[in-house]
Scaffold this active site. Structure first.
Site, PDB file in Angstrom:
ATOM      1  N   ASP A  30       0.860  -1.184   0.000  1.00  0.00           N
ATOM      2  CA  ASP A  30       0.000   0.000   0.000  1.00  0.00           C
ATOM      3  C   ASP A  30       0.899   1.238   0.000  1.00  0.00           C
ATOM      4  O   ASP A  30       2.112   1.129   0.154  1.00  0.00           O
ATOM      5  CB  ASP A  30      -0.924   0.015   1.224  1.00  0.00           C
ATOM      6  CG  ASP A  30      -0.194  -0.357   2.497  1.00  0.00           C
ATOM      7  OD1 ASP A  30       1.015  -0.040   2.614  1.00  0.00           O
ATOM      8  OD2 ASP A  30      -0.819  -0.953   3.385  1.00  0.00           O
ATOM      9  N   ASP A  32       1.765   5.070   1.499  1.00  0.00           N
ATOM     10  CA  ASP A  32       1.564   6.073   2.550  1.00  0.00           C
ATOM     11  C   ASP A  32       2.165   7.382   2.071  1.00  0.00           C
ATOM     12  O   ASP A  32       3.208   7.390   1.422  1.00  0.00           O
ATOM     13  CB  ASP A  32       2.253   5.643   3.850  1.00  0.00           C
ATOM     14  CG  ASP A  32       1.610   4.396   4.446  1.00  0.00           C
ATOM     15  OD1 ASP A  32       0.390   4.239   4.282  1.00  0.00           O
ATOM     16  OD2 ASP A  32       2.326   3.589   5.053  1.00  0.00           O
ATOM     17  N   ASP A 120      11.102   3.991  12.629  1.00  0.00           N
ATOM     18  CA  ASP A 120      11.798   2.926  13.355  1.00  0.00           C
ATOM     19  C   ASP A 120      13.154   2.545  12.764  1.00  0.00           C
ATOM     20  O   ASP A 120      14.170   2.565  13.456  1.00  0.00           O
ATOM     21  CB  ASP A 120      10.902   1.695  13.550  1.00  0.00           C
ATOM     22  CG  ASP A 120      10.176   1.247  12.290  1.00  0.00           C
ATOM     23  OD1 ASP A 120      10.427   1.816  11.207  1.00  0.00           O
ATOM     24  OD2 ASP A 120       9.352   0.324  12.387  1.00  0.00           O
TER      25      ASP A 120
END
Ligand code: ATP
Ligand code: MG
Length: 411
Positions: A30, A32, A120
């Site tokens: 997907d 973002d 992260d």
């Protein structure tokens, strides 16, 4: 998507997993988008959009049949998640930390660079501008992609304290991308893994599904196990595996089977996977019950199953829509072994899953008197073998240690 935001005068990039996957040559799952526009400004640009998340606001924008997540650049380090629990008492639009250093909420907006540095891993912190075909890299993401290294942005111990789930994410990406984990991150995981006990069980359920039920479950289990991260999320199963290493085959086969199904685009159910993941724990409890109380097997399952499920739910919630079928799969095992009233049993809504479970058990080394083969032939209608004589399957002389089978001579 980014273009509309730019036309409205905002900065906007593709970000995170989709950039990483594009650069690696994989098809992104997907997309973002990350932007300087505030949530209300994003809403103003896209008619078909809505703000979701109270504490960590992002905007869902519909594009055709897809929903694209658009989020505003965040300052400070913050995880992309809404921590569970009621933190309404905390001031909004501010970062909030627990005493442990765990980040509870973050709605501080920032620059694209700040946004990158709160992510992260370096390879997850890349921003891509499709118009100019440029990649923004504020850490070492591009170099780490090339070297196939998973490196934490910033100090790994601090970042794992902020959000211990990042350790699980490390295992997930290492397995999914076939990357090595940087030595500093490995050392930090060894120090911080007990912090996973603080994560709400509801969040861990979602995480476990992403770890084990997205097509790379077997590889991810191996990484988790190696890093000592399996025990914090499946403590009772981990204890059973430590006591009876042969049970590992059950977990590995279950994950391998579901990876294969996912690869073929077939459906997989968390109920079946959880039934397998917790089977070693259940078997151990049943064995103990049989030893002490001389309970018939069905009674032992009825007693042990709720205990195993309740124990696991303290670590990862198992929604009832999964725990109920899971129990049924377990409870049908005995009936599949005795093969009484096969027509009736074959009509049970959970028959197919329970039959698959018998096959899985046999594949993993349990001796079940050929029950799997018997039911396979029963279903194809091919040359019906005679039903098993006697009320129960014979007790196996060569019963596998810890298989939890063969104690059921009551009835
Ligand atoms: P996948 O392809 O598996 O979805 P992903 O990288 O897109 O991988 P997501 O969980 O969708 O992973 O998160 C999107 C991005 O948000 C990540 O790439 C990362 O930059 C950031 N992110 C997500 N979770 C965290 C976290 N706990 N802490 C810091 N950053 C995070
Ligand atoms: Mg993603």
């Amino acid at each position: 998507m980014h273009r509309e935001l730019r036309d409205a005068g905002h900065e906007a990039y593709l970000v995170g997993g989709c950039v990483r996957d594009l650069l690696l040559g994989y098809e992104p799952k997907d997309f973002d988008v990350s932007t300087s526009a505030r949530p209300e400004q994003i809403r103003a640009v896209f008619r078909r959009s809505r703000i979701v998340g109270r504490r960590f606001q992002i905007v869902h924008v519909r594009s055709g049949r897809e929903v694209i997540e658009v989020s505003t650049f965040r300052g400070h380090h913050s995880p992309d998640f809404e921590p569970d629990g009621d933190d309404d008492a905390l001031p909004h639009n501010a970062a909030a930390y627990a005493d442990s250093g765990m980040l509870l909420r973050d709605n501080v907006f920032g620059t694209v660079e700040e946004d990158a540095l709160r992510r992260d891993f370096t390879v997850n912190g890349l921003y891509y501008d499709p118009d100019s075909d440029t990649v923004l890299d504020f850490s070492t993401g591009v170099a780490d992609l090339e070297a196939r290294v998973l490196r934490v942005i910033g100090d790994p111990v601090t970042r794992f304290q902020e959000d211990p789930v990042r350790m699980l994410r490390a295992a997930r990406f290492a397995a999914k991308l076939d990357f090595t984990i940087a030595p500093a991150a490995l050392a930090a995981i060894a120090r911080c893994r007990d912090l996973l006990d603080q994560i709400p069980a509801a969040r861990l359920f979602d995480e476990v599904l992403k770890l084990l039920l997205t097509g790379r479950g077997e590889a991810t289990f191996a990484v988790l196990d190696e890093l000592g991260l399996f025990a914090p999320i499946f403590p009772e199963t981990a204890r059973a595996l430590a006591a009876v290493p042969e049970w590992r085959a059950m977990i590995v086969h279950a994950l391998d089977n579901s990876d294969e199904r996912i690869g073929l685009g077939k459906p997989v159910t968390p109920a079946f996977l959880y039934a397998a993941l917790l089977w070693p724990a259940l078997a151990r409890r049943m064995e103990a019950l049989a030893k002490h109380a001389q309970l018939p097997e069905l009674a032992a399952i009825s007693e042990a199953a709720p205990e195993v499920i309740a124990g696991q739910c303290r670590r990862t919630v198992i929604p009832r829509r999964f725990s109920t079928p899971m129990r049924e799969i377990w409870e049908l095992q005995q009936r599949l072994l005795t093969r009484r009233s096969p027509q009736k049993l074959a009509a049970h809504p959970r028959f197919r899953a329970a039959y698959d479970f018998v096959l899985l058990r046999e594949q993993s080394g349990e001796q079940l008197d050929g029950a799997g083969d018997w039911w396979t032939r029963f279903q194809t209608g091919e040359q019906m073998p005679a039903p098993v004589a006697g009320p129960r399957p014979r007790r196996r002389a060569r019963r596998r240690r810890g298989s939890g089978r063969g104690n059921a001579d009551g009835g």
